[in-house]
Design a protein around this motif. Structure first.
Motif, PDB file in Angstrom:
ATOM      1  N   TYR A 107       0.813  -1.211   0.000  1.00 26.83           N
ATOM      2  CA  TYR A 107       0.000   0.000   0.000  1.00 26.83           C
ATOM      3  C   TYR A 107       0.849   1.265   0.000  1.00 26.83           C
ATOM      4  O   TYR A 107       0.387   2.344  -0.366  1.00 26.83           O
ATOM      5  N   ILE A 114       1.789   3.246  -3.483  1.00 25.93           N
ATOM      6  CA  ILE A 114       0.869   4.111  -4.218  1.00 25.93           C
ATOM      7  C   ILE A 114       0.926   5.566  -3.717  1.00 25.93           C
ATOM      8  O   ILE A 114       0.177   6.414  -4.199  1.00 25.93           O
ATOM      9  N   TRP A 127      -5.171   7.295 -11.170  1.00 26.68           N
ATOM     10  CA  TRP A 127      -5.772   5.985 -10.793  1.00 26.68           C
ATOM     11  C   TRP A 127      -5.080   4.841 -11.502  1.00 26.68           C
ATOM     12  O   TRP A 127      -4.813   3.802 -10.887  1.00 26.68           O
ATOM     13  N   VAL A 175      -1.950   4.056  -9.754  1.00 25.78           N
ATOM     14  CA  VAL A 175      -2.182   3.294  -8.506  1.00 25.78           C
ATOM     15  C   VAL A 175      -2.373   1.814  -8.813  1.00 25.78           C
ATOM     16  O   VAL A 175      -1.788   0.941  -8.155  1.00 25.78           O
ATOM     17  N   ILE A 176      -3.192   1.534  -9.831  1.00 25.80           N
ATOM     18  CA  ILE A 176      -3.460   0.139 -10.198  1.00 25.80           C
ATOM     19  C   ILE A 176      -2.171  -0.554 -10.618  1.00 25.80           C
ATOM     20  O   ILE A 176      -1.884  -1.685 -10.196  1.00 25.80           O
ATOM     21  N   ILE A 183       0.255  -1.209  -7.588  1.00 23.58           N
ATOM     22  CA  ILE A 183      -0.145  -2.351  -6.754  1.00 23.58           C
ATOM     23  C   ILE A 183       0.119  -3.646  -7.493  1.00 23.58           C
ATOM     24  O   ILE A 183       0.615  -4.625  -6.912  1.00 23.58           O
ATOM     25  N   ILE A 243      -7.592  -5.826  -7.600  1.00 27.69           N
ATOM     26  CA  ILE A 243      -6.772  -4.693  -7.144  1.00 27.69           C
ATOM     27  C   ILE A 243      -7.667  -3.583  -6.622  1.00 27.69           C
ATOM     28  O   ILE A 243      -7.351  -2.935  -5.605  1.00 27.69           O
ATOM     29  N   VAL A 244      -8.773  -3.331  -7.278  1.00 24.24           N
ATOM     30  CA  VAL A 244      -9.713  -2.309  -6.810  1.00 24.24           C
ATOM     31  C   VAL A 244     -10.197  -2.654  -5.400  1.00 24.24           C
ATOM     32  O   VAL A 244     -10.324  -1.774  -4.534  1.00 24.24           O
ATOM     33  N   THR A 297      -7.706  -1.674  -2.803  1.00 25.30           N
ATOM     34  CA  THR A 297      -7.676  -0.231  -2.508  1.00 25.30           C
ATOM     35  C   THR A 297      -8.799   0.188  -1.585  1.00 25.30           C
ATOM     36  O   THR A 297      -8.739   1.264  -1.000  1.00 25.30           O
ATOM     37  N   GLU A 298      -9.802  -0.654  -1.420  1.00 26.49           N
ATOM     38  CA  GLU A 298     -10.943  -0.321  -0.575  1.00 26.49           C
ATOM     39  C   GLU A 298     -10.759  -0.765   0.870  1.00 26.49           C
ATOM     40  O   GLU A 298     -11.639  -0.551   1.701  1.00 26.49           O
TER      41      GLU A 298
END
Length: 870
Positions: A374, A377, A383, A386-387, A390, A410-411, A414-415
């Protein structure tokens, strides 16, 4: 629409008939309507066992389910979103499902299947899904959906039922051009059958009804078209004048049953005094009988003439792949079980996929947090950056994963919240992943051993829900009840012999016998003609009647002895025959057929008696011997059409009876079939012995009631019967009983003085009870005392007390308290055997041509094959 009109003029009447040929869209309307009724209303689907309305009710109840009861009116209203029909049909269908006590947990007055009482209005009663329904009927993940009739909602095409629901509940419906009638089966037996099918073993299914009763399923034919089962009420004798009905046959109610009994009483086929309906939670109908009416015979009459016995013709029609098909219940169970296995496989595959997805993301989450990816990023501004960051950070750590990483994975990473990252516990994460791996291994094992898993599933269903669902309907083989043997004969039959009329309205003429409307009458005339006709008010059967009686079909024990003259001046013949079956209203000539033949002597003998008669000739010419005796027992029983044996070629002046005859028939062997609790002559069950006309049966029951009865095949026996054997009048009966008033045990030995009287051998005190009864000549008993210090005592009942009267109290056994009394092997005894006089065994072969063979000692035959007496 095109129409072609054709007019046909009827020249005779001057009228016109118009024939209209229907074409266009009207051609398909009937077929469309028939298809709609078959597929959407009347016939259940094979996969889930529901009709569309039932399926929609269950789906609506699942929509509303929150564990609490809902008003049925509310459920009905909700179902109308899916079912395009009125609320009344939905409410009725729901009540029918509820009364089967399987899928719906009911509250309030839902009616009574025993009495036929209707349920209360839907606004007053409540319902929710049963735990069983929640377990086996629903799974949104394996359900296929379709749009409802108005397109606003989705409804299931079939519910994913993992149980042979159709066979458990049964189904009945009438469509256009076909119908269905699938009988309900026992819950536990269906599960056992499913397990047997999965194990590759054979199984048999037979119906079971919530109303109980007795059923004969020997012609069930696997529930296919052409099969038939017979169902009966369970009737027992409460006392000499009262019958009690405790269970009713499927398809009836107490109300309809009582109505049928009252109608039969009005018609005169049965005779009752009063009916008392005490039905509440259980059926209890008391049938009170008048004096002089046999309870045994009335039980058979109830089966023969009322709804106490019904026949049900199953017709197994189901919807399979949008088409009606006719199959057997065994095939339905096999298909249902295979469908259950398929659904279980789908559920396991879905569960496996979900577990693997959980394991995949838990592994990604662990990698993401443990390796602090983490942080990669923090410097990214877009965005996509970031993807990519990771994804790049995960690559060195994902070789053990079972599938590639997607952008969606991956999304999800990020959550993850900062709080979860800060409190992340590596050990707990490892334990969670290991638990998922164990579950995955378990599911894979179930998939690899799917049949064993399905068997365990069915066993678990039986363990959870099988209690209290034992078989209610008793299976028996029914004996056929001949209506003419059990009908109440409350009509009197009369005859006018000279004018040749018989009937029930000839009250001024000679009385013959009591009869019923369904009886037949057999008539013999002086001209040697015999006929059988149905009882009526007045029937002409021919003049000069010499014998008339109520006809018993297939009666081989009634023998007719006859002497007739052949023609005006021919020789006289004698014959013995019986009549087992004839064509109604057809005249049969029992003579040789010559004109002016006449019967000189005739007797009807109900037990095959053969008398001796004296022949007196007229003094003619050189005949010296004008008088001699003839014994009918010297003749064999032949067919009714046989010519007979010559008596004399001279004219007979008169024939006189010299002596009454005795039966020439062999004693009948009689068996007792414990399965159906009936006597028979067909070698079924335990042989009771050979019975002559005067022999009787000895019956003793647990209440201490002793009686002897004639061994009639229609006799009913109670379940508490402890002695049933051929009665030997000279053989003493021994009994040990507890006297409730004196609280002591007594021994008595007695013989039956009055065979026509029913007697009780113990006192009438409510605590009195029969302990031991023996019909051995020299019985022995063992007494076990309550005190351990007292040794067991052996008692020789023959030495203990002499044979006294049946009403005698007997001798007191002991003053010490008794724990148990056991019968021991009797002492040896050699009875004095009196050999019976040997009788001729006669095998009657009766056919239309009268061709029979002599079975007894034939007389001397002449050259023409006839037998002469002098």
């Amino acid at each position: 629409m095109q129409e072609e009109n054709h007019e046909e003029i009827n020249e005779e009447f001057g009228t016109q008939d118009t024939i209209t040929k229907v074409t266009g869209m009207y051609k398909d309307w009937f077929l469309d309507y028939a298809s709609y009724v078959i597929l959407e209303r009347a016939v259940p689907g094979i996969k889930d066992g529901f009709k569309p309305v039932q399926r929609r009710i269950m789906h609506s109840m699942k929509d509303l389910d929150d564990g609490r009861y809902n008003k049925v009116a509310n459920i009905v209203g909700h179902t109308m979103q899916y079912h395009p029909h009125g609320d009344a049909s939905i409410a009725d269908a729901m009540v029918q499902i509820g009364q089967k006590d399987l899928l719906i947990d009911m509250q309030g007055n839902w009616g009574n299947i025993l009495t036929g009482d209707r349920a209360a209005a839907s606004r007053y009663i409540e319902a929710r899904l049963s735990k069983f329904a929640l377990d086996v009927v629903f799974n949104a993940k394996t359900t296929e959906w379709q749009a409802s009739y108005d397109g606003r909602r989705k409804e299931p095409i079939d519910l994913p039922v993992k149980f042979p629901m159709l066979l458990a509940q049964g189904a009945e419906g009438i469509a256009v051009g076909l119908s269905t009638k699938i009988l309900p089966h026992n819950f536990n037996e269906l599960i056992d059958a499913s397990i047997k099918h999965l194990k590759g073993r054979s199984f048999t299914l037979i119906p079971d009804f919530l109303t109980g009763g007795i059923a004969d399923v020997s012609n069930y034919n696997d529930g296919k078209r052409g099969g038939k089962i017979r169902v009966r009420a369970k009737i027992s004798q409460l006392d000499k004048k009262t019958l009690v009905i405790n269970e009713i046959p499927f398809g009836t109610t107490t109300s309809s049953l009582i109505d049928s009994i009252l109608k039969a009483n009005d018609k005169g086929t049965i005779k009752i005094k009063q009916i008392e309906d005490n039905t509440a939670a259980n059926v209890e109908i008391l049938v009170h009988l008048p004096n002089g009416i046999s309870p045994d015979k009335t039980i058979d009459a109830l089966y023969a003439f009322t709804n106490c016995e019904n026949s049900i013709s199953p017709l197994c029609c189901v919807i399979d792949d949008n088409k009606p098909v006719f199959i057997g219940v065994s095939e339905i169970l096999r298909l249902s079980t295979d469908h259950t296995v398929s659904l279980l496989k789908q559920e396991l595959e879905i569960q496996l996929n979900e577990l693997e997805e959980q394991w995949h993301f838990a592994s990604l989450e662990r990698i993401f947090i443990e390796n602090r990816i983490y942080r990669d990023i923090e410097e990214e501004e877009t965005w996509n950056g970031v993807i990519k960051a990771i994804d790049k950070g995960l690559q060195p750590h994902i070789k053990h994963l079972k599938r590639a990483i997607t952008e969606e994975d991956i999304v999800r990473l990020t959550e993850i919240r900062i709080k979860k990252i800060s409190k992340f516990d590596i050990d707990k994460a490892k334990q969670f992943i290991e638990s998922l791996e164990e579950k995955i291994a378990e599911v894979k094992h179930h998939l690899a051993n799917l049949i064993d898993f399905a068997i365990d599933y069915f066993k678990n269903l039986k363990t959870k829900y099988g209690k209290g669902k034992e078989r209610l309907t008793e299976i028996r083989l029914f004996d056929d009840i001949v209506a003419t043997k059990v009908v109440m004969r409350n009509t009197k039959l009369y005859v006018n012999r000279e004018e040749g009329f018989v009937g029930t309205s000839l009250k001024r003429d000679e009385y013959v016998d009591d009869c019923a409307d369904i009886d037949d009458v057999i008539i013999f005339r002086k001209d040697g003609v015999m006929m059988v006709t149905k009882v009526d008010a007045k029937t002409f059967v021919g003049k000069d009647i010499i014998h008339i009686a109520v006809f018993k079909k297939n009666d081989k024990r009634t023998v007719y002895n006859m002497i007739y003259r052949d023609g005006r001046s021919g020789p006289s013949y004698m014959k013995r025959f019986n009549v087992t079956g004839v064509t109604r209203d057809k005249e049969y000539d029992l003579t040789s057929g010559s004109k002016a033949s006449v019967v000189l002597y005739f007797t009807a003998n109900p037990n095959g008696e053969a008398e001796t008669v004296t022949i007196n000739l007229r003094a003619v010419g050189s005949v010296k011997k004008l008088k001699w005796d003839i014994d009918f027992s010297d003749l064999a029983i032949k067919g009714r059409s046989s010519k007979g044996n010559i008596v004399t070629k001279y004219a007979i002046k008169k024939i006189e009876l010299k002596s009454e005859g005795v039966s020439t028939l062999k004693p009948r062997k009689i068996w007792f079939d414990e399965t159906v609790q009936r006597l028979n002559v067909d070698d079924r069950g335990e042989l009771l012995g050979e019975f002559k006309a005067e022999d009787r049966l000895l019956i003793i029951n647990q209440k201490g009631i002793v009686k002897t009865v004639k061994p009639e095949l229609t006799t009913h026996f109670d379940n508490d019967m402890i002695v049933l054997e051929k009665w030997i009048p000279e053989k003493p009966i021994s009994a040990i009983y507890f006297d409730g008033e004196k609280e002591r045990y007594y021994i008595k030995r007695f013989m039956i003085d009055n065979p026509n009287k029913e007697e009780t051998i113990i006192s009438e005190h409510p605590k009195s009870q029969l302990e031991i009864v023996s019909t051995d000549y020299r019985p022995m008993a063992e007494i076990v005392f309550s005190k351990r210090s007292l040794e067991n005592m052996e008692v020789n009942l023959e030495e203990f007390i002499a044979v006294k009267g049946i009403k005698a109290q007997g001798n007191q056994l002991t003053t010490d308290k008794i724990k148990t009394i056991n019968m021991l092997a009797p002492l040896p005894y050699e009875a004095i055997v009196i050999e019976d006089v040997e009788v001729n065994e006669e095998e009657v072969i009766d056919n239309e041509n009268g061709e029979t063979k002599n079975k007894s000692n034939d007389l001397n035959k002449n050259d023409e094959g006839q037998t002469t007496l002098f």
